[in-house]
Design a protein around this motif. Structure first.
Motif, mmCIF file in Angstrom:
data_model
loop_
_atom_site.group_PDB
_atom_site.id
_atom_site.type_symbol
_atom_site.label_atom_id
_atom_site.label_comp_id
_atom_site.label_asym_id
_atom_site.label_seq_id
_atom_site.Cartn_x
_atom_site.Cartn_y
_atom_site.Cartn_z
ATOM 1 N N ASP A 79 0.851 -1.191 0.000
ATOM 2 C CA ASP A 79 0.000 0.000 0.000
ATOM 3 C C ASP A 79 0.882 1.234 0.000
ATOM 4 O O ASP A 79 1.592 1.503 0.955
ATOM 5 N N ARG A 80 0.820 1.993 -1.077
ATOM 6 C CA ARG A 80 1.628 3.204 -1.189
ATOM 7 C C ARG A 80 0.776 4.468 -1.075
ATOM 8 O O ARG A 80 1.158 5.520 -1.561
ATOM 9 N N THR A 81 -0.363 4.374 -0.440
ATOM 10 C CA THR A 81 -1.287 5.506 -0.395
ATOM 11 C C THR A 81 -1.015 6.465 0.749
ATOM 12 O O THR A 81 -1.602 7.533 0.788
ATOM 13 N N ASN A 82 -0.199 6.111 1.694
ATOM 14 C CA ASN A 82 0.035 6.887 2.911
ATOM 15 C C ASN A 82 -1.189 6.933 3.806
ATOM 16 O O ASN A 82 -1.276 7.748 4.703
ATOM 17 N N ALA A 83 -2.207 6.086 3.537
ATOM 18 C CA ALA A 83 -3.380 6.033 4.402
ATOM 19 C C ALA A 83 -2.961 5.494 5.764
ATOM 20 O O ALA A 83 -2.232 4.527 5.857
ATOM 21 N N GLY A 84 -3.426 6.127 6.807
ATOM 22 C CA GLY A 84 -3.094 5.704 8.158
ATOM 23 C C GLY A 84 -1.758 6.233 8.653
ATOM 24 O O GLY A 84 -1.351 5.959 9.758
ATOM 25 N N ILE A 85 -1.067 7.003 7.852
ATOM 26 C CA ILE A 85 0.208 7.590 8.242
ATOM 27 C C ILE A 85 -0.075 8.843 9.067
ATOM 28 O O ILE A 85 -1.038 9.562 8.802
ATOM 29 N N ALA A 86 0.757 9.125 10.031
ATOM 30 C CA ALA A 86 0.602 10.322 10.842
ATOM 31 C C ALA A 86 0.625 11.555 9.947
ATOM 32 O O ALA A 86 1.290 11.599 8.922
ATOM 33 N N ARG A 87 -0.114 12.586 10.348
ATOM 34 C CA ARG A 87 -0.240 13.757 9.491
ATOM 35 C C ARG A 87 1.106 14.432 9.249
ATOM 36 O O ARG A 87 1.320 15.016 8.201
ATOM 37 N N GLU A 88 2.034 14.329 10.191
ATOM 38 C CA GLU A 88 3.349 14.934 9.997
ATOM 39 C C GLU A 88 4.093 14.306 8.821
ATOM 40 O O GLU A 88 4.938 14.924 8.203
ATOM 41 N N ALA A 89 3.762 13.054 8.503
ATOM 42 C CA ALA A 89 4.434 12.354 7.418
ATOM 43 C C ALA A 89 4.045 12.906 6.050
ATOM 44 O O ALA A 89 4.774 12.728 5.089
ATOM 45 N N VAL A 90 2.895 13.549 5.940
ATOM 46 C CA VAL A 90 2.458 14.068 4.641
ATOM 47 C C VAL A 90 2.798 15.539 4.455
ATOM 48 O O VAL A 90 2.645 16.067 3.346
ATOM 49 N N LEU A 91 3.242 16.212 5.510
ATOM 50 C CA LEU A 91 3.643 17.605 5.365
ATOM 51 C C LEU A 91 4.819 17.674 4.396
ATOM 52 O O LEU A 91 5.759 16.897 4.479
ATOM 53 N N GLY A 92 4.732 18.587 3.442
ATOM 54 C CA GLY A 92 5.778 18.707 2.431
ATOM 55 C C GLY A 92 5.465 17.977 1.137
ATOM 56 O O GLY A 92 6.184 18.121 0.153
ATOM 57 N N GLU A 93 4.371 17.190 1.113
ATOM 58 C CA GLU A 93 3.966 16.514 -0.125
ATOM 59 C C GLU A 93 3.536 17.557 -1.142
ATOM 60 O O GLU A 93 2.910 18.555 -0.819
ATOM 61 N N SER A 94 3.864 17.299 -2.400
ATOM 62 C CA SER A 94 3.587 18.251 -3.469
ATOM 63 C C SER A 94 2.450 17.757 -4.349
ATOM 64 O O SER A 94 2.380 16.576 -4.690
ATOM 65 N N GLY A 95 1.553 18.678 -4.720
ATOM 66 C CA GLY A 95 0.443 18.348 -5.605
ATOM 67 C C GLY A 95 0.215 19.458 -6.614
ATOM 68 O O GLY A 95 0.843 20.516 -6.563
ATOM 69 N N GLN A 96 -0.726 19.214 -7.520
ATOM 70 C CA GLN A 96 -1.017 20.178 -8.578
ATOM 71 C C GLN A 96 -2.442 20.700 -8.417
ATOM 72 O O GLN A 96 -3.381 19.927 -8.202
ATOM 73 N N VAL A 97 -2.594 22.017 -8.543
ATOM 74 C CA VAL A 97 -3.897 22.645 -8.424
ATOM 75 C C VAL A 97 -4.741 22.267 -9.648
ATOM 76 O O VAL A 97 -4.303 22.430 -10.787
ATOM 77 N N ILE A 98 -5.937 21.725 -9.388
ATOM 78 C CA ILE A 98 -6.837 21.375 -10.495
ATOM 79 C C ILE A 98 -8.068 22.281 -10.512
ATOM 80 O O ILE A 98 -8.795 22.303 -11.496
ATOM 81 N N LEU A 99 -8.288 23.032 -9.423
ATOM 82 C CA LEU A 99 -9.376 23.988 -9.359
ATOM 83 C C LEU A 99 -8.912 25.124 -8.452
ATOM 84 O O LEU A 99 -8.656 24.916 -7.264
ATOM 85 N N ALA A 100 -8.773 26.310 -9.029
ATOM 86 C CA ALA A 100 -8.286 27.456 -8.256
ATOM 87 C C ALA A 100 -9.364 27.915 -7.278
ATOM 88 O O ALA A 100 -10.560 27.875 -7.593
ATOM 89 N N PRO A 101 -8.948 28.349 -6.079
ATOM 90 C CA PRO A 101 -9.934 28.821 -5.100
ATOM 91 C C PRO A 101 -10.559 30.152 -5.547
ATOM 92 O O PRO A 101 -9.860 31.030 -6.047
ATOM 93 N N GLN A 102 -11.869 30.266 -5.379
ATOM 94 C CA GLN A 102 -12.596 31.506 -5.643
ATOM 95 C C GLN A 102 -13.613 31.641 -4.526
ATOM 96 O O GLN A 102 -14.550 30.845 -4.448
#
Length: 151
Positions: A79-102
């Motif tokens: 399982d490479r989803t990071n599900a169940g991982i502590a929230r500190e483990a996902v800090l710094g993960e990079s993603g792409q904006v697919i819908l800009a906030p308005q």
């Protein structure tokens, strides 16, 4: 009178080993039981095999089954989803904006591998971001990510 191992002996032996896996859940005994079933097929096809050849073939077949499982198949099932991982483990993960906030609507960000069980998240960002921008997780607030624009 000599005792001759028949194919059904290997079937019974293989099935007993497979059933033993229910009691000892290590997922290794199963492969030796499968090797026993393979030997049943081999002895059924070639009934004149000697006991020593049968035992060596069983050991080799079982070992190959176990090796194939642990080296080839099992790593593909991690399982490479990071599900169940502590929230500190996902800090710094990079993603792409697919819908800009308005305002009042939040933006949407997509990750290449799921973060905390999902690959798309709502986000809040202090900076102006557009669709296609890369953002980095700085905090998690409930079901919303707080991100900053990747510089």
């Amino acid at each position: 009178m000599t005792f001759q191992i028949e194919y059904w002996h290997w079937v019974v032996f293989g099935m007993l080993l497979i059933m033993a896996e229910l009691v000892v859940p290590s997922f290794t005994i199963f492969w030796f039981g499968l090797g026993g079933l393979l030997m049943a097929l081999l002895v059924w096809l070639v009934p004149d095999l000697g006991l020593s050849i049968q035992l060596v073939a069983w050991a080799i077949g079982s070992s190959l089954f176990a090796l194939a499982w642990f080296k080839l198949m099992r790593p593909l099932m991690v399982d490479r989803t990071n599900a169940g991982i502590a929230r500190e483990a996902v800090l710094g993960e990079s993603g792409q904006v697919i819908l800009a906030p308005q305002p009042p609507r939040r933006g949407q960000v997509r990750f290449s591998t799921p973060v905390l069980g999902d690959d798309e998240w709502e986000f809040i960002c202090d900076e102006a971001v557009a669709v296609g921008d890369r953002v980095i997780i700085t905090e998690i607030s409930g079901n919303t990510l707080i991100v900053k624009k990747r510089g």
